[in-house]
Design a protein around this motif. Structure first.
Motif, PDB file in Angstrom:
ATOM      1  N   MET A   1     -58.683  -2.184  57.815  1.00  0.00           N
ATOM      2  CA  MET A   1     -58.676  -0.734  58.055  1.00  0.00           C
ATOM      3  C   MET A   1     -58.279   0.004  56.773  1.00  0.00           C
ATOM      4  N   LEU A   2     -59.012   1.051  56.453  1.00  0.00           N
ATOM      5  CA  LEU A   2     -58.715   1.818  55.232  1.00  0.00           C
ATOM      6  C   LEU A   2     -58.102   3.154  55.635  1.00  0.00           C
ATOM      7  N   ARG A   3     -57.053   3.549  54.933  1.00  0.00           N
ATOM      8  CA  ARG A   3     -56.399   4.815  55.282  1.00  0.00           C
ATOM      9  C   ARG A   3     -56.656   5.844  54.190  1.00  0.00           C
ATOM     10  N   VAL A   4     -57.068   7.034  54.621  1.00  0.00           N
ATOM     11  CA  VAL A   4     -57.323   8.107  53.665  1.00  0.00           C
ATOM     12  C   VAL A   4     -56.401   9.270  54.004  1.00  0.00           C
ATOM     13  N   SER A   5     -55.625   9.738  53.025  1.00  0.00           N
ATOM     14  CA  SER A   5     -54.797  10.925  53.234  1.00  0.00           C
ATOM     15  C   SER A   5     -55.436  12.079  52.487  1.00  0.00           C
ATOM     16  N   LEU A   6     -55.833  13.080  53.223  1.00  0.00           N
ATOM     17  CA  LEU A   6     -56.482  14.231  52.585  1.00  0.00           C
ATOM     18  C   LEU A   6     -55.449  15.312  52.292  1.00  0.00           C
ATOM     19  N   PRO A   7     -55.625  16.046  51.206  1.00  0.00           N
ATOM     20  CA  PRO A   7     -54.642  17.085  50.879  1.00  0.00           C
ATOM     21  C   PRO A   7     -54.793  18.297  51.811  1.00  0.00           C
ATOM     22  N   LYS A   8     -53.731  19.094  51.914  1.00  0.00           N
ATOM     23  CA  LYS A   8     -53.798  20.277  52.769  1.00  0.00           C
ATOM     24  C   LYS A   8     -54.600  21.399  52.102  1.00  0.00           C
ATOM     25  N   PRO A  29     -67.908   3.864  59.872  1.00  0.00           N
ATOM     26  CA  PRO A  29     -66.885   4.823  60.333  1.00  0.00           C
ATOM     27  C   PRO A  29     -65.676   4.158  60.982  1.00  0.00           C
ATOM     28  N   GLU A  30     -65.915   3.049  61.699  1.00  0.00           N
ATOM     29  CA  GLU A  30     -64.801   2.411  62.431  1.00  0.00           C
ATOM     30  C   GLU A  30     -63.743   1.847  61.506  1.00  0.00           C
ATOM     31  N   ASP A  31     -64.086   1.638  60.237  1.00  0.00           N
ATOM     32  CA  ASP A  31     -63.139   0.998  59.321  1.00  0.00           C
ATOM     33  C   ASP A  31     -62.190   1.984  58.645  1.00  0.00           C
ATOM     34  N   ILE A  32     -62.322   3.268  58.968  1.00  0.00           N
ATOM     35  CA  ILE A  32     -61.546   4.266  58.211  1.00  0.00           C
ATOM     36  C   ILE A  32     -60.633   5.073  59.128  1.00  0.00           C
ATOM     37  N   ALA A  80     -63.083  11.800  61.056  1.00  0.00           N
ATOM     38  CA  ALA A  80     -63.816  10.601  61.477  1.00  0.00           C
ATOM     39  C   ALA A  80     -65.137  10.992  62.129  1.00  0.00           C
ATOM     40  N   ARG A  81     -65.099  12.031  62.945  1.00  0.00           N
ATOM     41  CA  ARG A  81     -66.332  12.478  63.609  1.00  0.00           C
ATOM     42  C   ARG A  81     -67.353  12.952  62.588  1.00  0.00           C
ATOM     43  N   LEU A  82     -66.873  13.667  61.579  1.00  0.00           N
ATOM     44  CA  LEU A  82     -67.795  14.153  60.545  1.00  0.00           C
ATOM     45  C   LEU A  82     -68.407  12.989  59.781  1.00  0.00           C
ATOM     46  N   ARG A 387     -60.261   9.810  72.277  1.00  0.00           N
ATOM     47  CA  ARG A 387     -61.541  10.406  72.695  1.00  0.00           C
ATOM     48  C   ARG A 387     -62.670   9.917  71.782  1.00  0.00           C
ATOM     49  N   TRP A 388     -62.308   9.531  70.605  1.00  0.00           N
ATOM     50  CA  TRP A 388     -63.291   8.937  69.673  1.00  0.00           C
ATOM     51  C   TRP A 388     -64.043   7.799  70.349  1.00  0.00           C
TER      52      TRP A 388
END
Ligand code: URA
Length: 474
Positions: A1-8, A29-32, A80-82, A387-388
């Motif tokens: 699993m890869l984790r992405v932290s996006l800035p605000k 998509p499932e891996d992120i 994730a949906r995008l 819900r994903w």
């Protein structure tokens, strides 16, 4: 699993760069796991550094417009949906034109809600004069948007009030506009804002534009929800204006004999559901679901419990979450609630093997008590994350009718869990426009202490299931 932290700040651009890099490396998509801001993540996931430059991908212009708004929604699965939609565009480049596709419909709804929230911010922010030592006046406002939209909401004020310095405080971040430069900082506690002379002006203006004959308190509150009132000087007048509206409207009617023409009724357009093929195979779905760490529930459960049933089932039943037994067997509705459910289905003439049976949340949530594991209801965040998976199942099965069993399923499918007992037996719509029958959860019946009440409720539950069957196309 890869984790992405996006800035605000710069959220969209960061999401886009990551998404491009993931597409280039064919990461599904499932891996992120995506998050915005610091924290919130899975300790066991590898954090992905922000790519400096990623290969460009050509995507439809309306996808970009959609993504630019949807990234600012509060749905924890929006990124994730995008990315899942972007991924699907690889094989169906015109997918965003398909308004009936549940993935497109869901993201369009998020984008619309963000657009509406930004509009409300532009309309309802009220600045207070903070005094000034320089020739630029200083103002400040407190605002509570429904979504983290400050980054896209603040530029409007920079244009409109470019000759002033101002700050807008929100629970998520603060925007400062000083000497023509807009910056953002961490959230600060709500500041003490003084009343000022401009408030009387607002009140006078509001009183003069208020038309008592047009008063529709529900519509008014939908447009200007109460949570904004305490920051708006004119809102203090609303209760009085509502209370006196009827008599003032009567006076107006007596003075003018002609009535306004009745408004034509709007016809609600129903979104057609498309028949898109499956996005992932069953095995892949199960493996990805079992590896899910989107919320903390995976940590204590034995396994994730996917739905079961034919992928062309006309009926889909959605429960709450696996119970103790389901957690061990890996199959939904196999414990005491499942037995009652099976009995009721049989009485209603529904063969369970022809239906798809699943849950809104796929991991068992419980508190240990001695040797027992006591059920705990999943919270909003957990329901939203999961819900994903439910959406993937719904896309795959595309049932003619979905049945929400209880409040958790109802919340997941419609966004609103209130008044379950009043809504039961009704056909409603899911947030993406599919027909939904509402009923209670079988464990509600199991918990009733009075045997007569229990029998009555079981009979009503069977009636609801019969109604579900009757609703199916013949
Ligand atoms: N309750 C549910 O909602 N689902 C199950 O699978 C079992 C009990």
């Amino acid at each position: 699993m890869l984790r992405v932290s996006l800035p605000k700040v710069g959220t969209y651009e960061a999401w886009r760069n990551h998404a491009r890099a993931f597409l280039a490396s064919e990461t599904p998509p499932e891996d992120i796991l995506w998050h915005r801001g610091a924290g919130g993540g899975d300790l066991f996931a590898a954090t992905v550094p922000t790519p400096r430059a990623a290969p460009q991908t050509t995507v439809p212009r309306d996808f970009v417009a959609l993504a630019r708004l949807a990234v600012h929604h509060s749905d924890p699965e929006r990124f994730a949906r995008l990315y899942a939609l972007l991924w699907a565009l690889g094989t169906r480049p015109r997918l965003t034109d398909d308004r009936g596709d549940p993935r497109v419909a869901h993201l369009n709804r998020l984008a619309k809600e963000v657009g509406r929230d930004r509009h409300k911010m532009h309309a309802f922010v009220r600045f207070r004069d903070m005094g000034s030592q320089t020739d630029r006046r200083r103002f400040a406002a407190w605002f509570e948007p429904s979504h983290p939209i400050l980054e896209i909401g603040a530029p409007f004020f920079a244009k409109r009030f470019g000759d002033m310095d101002w700050s807008i405080f929100t629970p998520d971040m603060t925007a400062h506009f000083v000497a023509g430069t807009l910056t953002f900082t961490d959230p600060a506690p709500r500041p003490d804002l003084p009343d000022d002379a401009a408030e009387d002006l607002w009140r006078t203006y509001f009183r003069s534009i208020f038309n008592p004959a047009r008063l529709k308190p529900k519509a008014m509150q939908a447009e200007m929800p109460k949570k904004y009132w305490r920051n708006m000087p004119e809102a203090g007048l609303i209760p009085e204006l509502i209370a006196t509206a009827e008599s003032r409207a009567r006076e107006m009617a007596e003075a003018t004999p002609t009535l306004a023409p009745a408004r034509a009724e709007k016809v609600a357009a129903r979104v057609a559901q498309s028949q898109e093929a499956l996005t992932a195979s069953q095995d892949r779905f199960h493996a990805a679901l079992d590896a899910c760490t989107r919320c903390p529930l995976h940590a204590n459960a034995t396994q994730a419990v996917p739905g079961e049933g034919p992928t062309d089932a006309p009926l889909m039943f959605v429960g709450e979450q696996p119970g103790d037994r389901e957690d061990l067997t890996g199959r939904p509705f196999t414990g005491p609630a499942g037995q009652l459910f099976d009995r009721a289905l049989a009485s209603a003439g529904i063969d369970r093997t022809t239906a798809y049976v699943t849950n809104a949340v796929k991991h068992f949530k419980f508190t240990p008590r001695g040797k027992r594991r006591l059920h705990q209801a999943p919270n909003r965040e957990e329901i939203a994350h999961c819900r994903w998976w439910l959406d993937l199942e719904r896309e795959r099965v595309r049932p003619d009718l979905t049945v929400a069993l209880g409040a958790t399923a109802l919340e997941s499918l419609t966004g609103d869990r209130r008044a379950l007992l009043e809504r039961r037996g009704r056909i409603e719509e899911t947030t993406d426009g599919a027909p939904l029958l509402v009923t209670i959860h079988p464990s509600y019946i199991l918990r009733l202490p009075d045997p007569v009440h229990k029998a009555e409720e079981e009979a009503r539950f069977i009636e609801d299931l019969r109604a579900a069957r009757a609703h199916l196309p013949t």
